[in-house]
Design an enzyme around this catalytic site. Structure first.
Site, PDB file in Angstrom:
ATOM      1  N   ARG A 170       0.839  -1.213   0.000  1.00  0.00           N
ATOM      2  CA  ARG A 170       0.000   0.000   0.000  1.00  0.00           C
ATOM      3  C   ARG A 170       0.868   1.255   0.000  1.00  0.00           C
ATOM      4  NH1 ARG A 170      -2.078  -3.785  -0.930  1.00  0.00           N
ATOM      5  NH2 ARG A 170      -3.940  -4.767  -0.086  1.00  0.00           N
ATOM      6  N   SER A 246     -10.861   0.349   3.445  1.00  0.00           N
ATOM      7  CA  SER A 246     -10.012  -0.007   4.587  1.00  0.00           C
ATOM      8  C   SER A 246      -9.224   1.220   5.042  1.00  0.00           C
ATOM      9  CB  SER A 246      -9.051  -1.136   4.199  1.00  0.00           C
ATOM     10  OG  SER A 246      -9.762  -2.295   3.839  1.00  0.00           O
ATOM     11  N   GLU A 342      -4.271   4.115   5.871  1.00  0.00           N
ATOM     12  CA  GLU A 342      -4.070   4.023   4.424  1.00  0.00           C
ATOM     13  C   GLU A 342      -4.290   5.366   3.737  1.00  0.00           C
ATOM     14  OE1 GLU A 342      -5.627   1.002   1.988  1.00  0.00           O
ATOM     15  OE2 GLU A 342      -5.310  -0.619   3.416  1.00  0.00           O
TER      16      GLU A 342
END
Length: 346
Positions: A170, A246, A342
């Site tokens: 990520r 998320s 994130e």
């Protein structure tokens, strides 16, 4: 629109429709970029002199904690095509403003598999390399060939390969040294002609089995459909309940720390990595701390998926950020593990 027509400068522009949390904030200026040639005239406009810049595609990976006092570049570049093929793969290019899920569906409709595990991820094609999006056993970088971007300081157009993008979990060059320096105008993917399904994740395997694929290799379309069904069952639609998917990365810890943690928490959900480190399920950690379904004001943890923070209506970015920090504190105190968000928080 002619090649030389400038993008309109929009003052006091509302960003509620341009971030999936639905935060009701404004930009001092915004420009809708529909052609690559519009980028540098917008950046060099005297009204933008000295102002911070923010590049927005689908707005699915950002937490806007207040009005943005600079220039927002709204990337609306569209288009997709097969640029070439060889014996092993197709090379498919998509413009940075293409909706990601629509692009994945289009590749399958053209008989090209390889991106189906990444179905229904919100956002645009141009945002995919920034985050190195991933789901159900596949990361975008595994299908990445190259990208085209404009460097906003010099106006230079660059072609970057995977090594230059420095992809991680990520993560990429664009979230660190390259942050706000580039606009990704197109991405080219390498889709293999000899395709192998990836259906090892339990939720995905169950959905495939329920659809008649138990014990038989699923097609790429079957995986696409199963991923869509699983994601819709677990994750709220941002159009109905503001969220950014998320919110936290799954933390990765060393083997010694994991063994110590497992002594205290024998049922901890974990995945051993190729390098011996262990990835933990952030949603499980958050749920164990009692956060699933809890709220702080209008910001809340989703009742079905503890990894998703939601705007129940009228929440500010600051409220969501405060909720995230409270969750991080509790996970740190109970498990000795740091959760990293994130989305980019501004």
């Amino acid at each position: 629109m002619s090649q030389t027509e400038s993008a309109a400068f929009l003052a006091g522009y509302p960003l509620k429709a341009h971030n999936t949390f639905g935060f009701d904030v404004r930009a001092r200026f915004a420009c809708r970029i529909e052609q690559e040639a519009q980028l540098m005239p917008a950046v060099r406009d005297p009204r933008a002199a000295g102002l911070p810049r923010l590049v927005l595609g689908g707005g699915s990976n950002v937490v806007l904690t207040g009005d943005f006092g600079g220039l927002v570049l709204l990337v609306a570049l569209r288009g997709r095509r097969v640029v070439r093929e060889d014996n092993d793969a197709w090379y498919v290019e998509a413009a940075g403003g293409e909706p990601w899920h629509e692009f994945v569906g289009w590749t399958l409709s053209q008989g090209m598999a390889g991106l189906e595990n990444l179905a229904l991820i919100p956002g645009t094609v141009g945002a995919a390399p920034i985050q190195n999006i991933g789901a159900y056993g596949l990361e975008m970088c595994e299908r990445f060939a190259s990208l085209r971007a404009v460097e906003l300081t010099t106006g230079a157009v660059v072609e970057l390969d995977a090594q230059a993008c420095r992809f991680g979990y990520r993560d990429s060059f664009f979230k660190r040294e390259g942050r706000d320096r580039f606009v990704i105008t197109s991405v080219t993917f390498r889709l293999p002609k000899v395709w192998q399904p990836r259906a090892g994740y339990a939720d995905l395997a169950r959905e495939l089995a329920a659809n008649g694929h138990a014990g038989t290799p699923p097609t790429a379309q079957a995986i696409f459909d199963a991923v869509v069904a699983v994601r819709r069952a677990k994750l709220p639609d941002p159009l109905e309940l503001g969220n950014a998917g998320s919110f936290f990365k799954n933390p990765v810890i060393g083997p010694a720390q994991f063994e110590a943690l497992k002594l205290r928490e024998p049922d901890v959900v974990s995945y051993v990595q190729a390098d011996g480190r262990v990835k933990l399920a952030a949603g499980w950690l958050i749920d164990r701390c009692g956060w699933k379904g809890r709220a702080m004001g209008a910001a809340a943890v989703h009742e079905r998926q503890a990894l998703v923070l939601v705007n129940r209506g009228g929440a500010s970015g600051a409220e969501v950020l405060a909720l995230a920090k409270a969750i991080q504190r509790d996970v740190r105190e109970r498990f000795g593990v740091e959760l990293e968000p994130e989305p980019v928080c501004l």
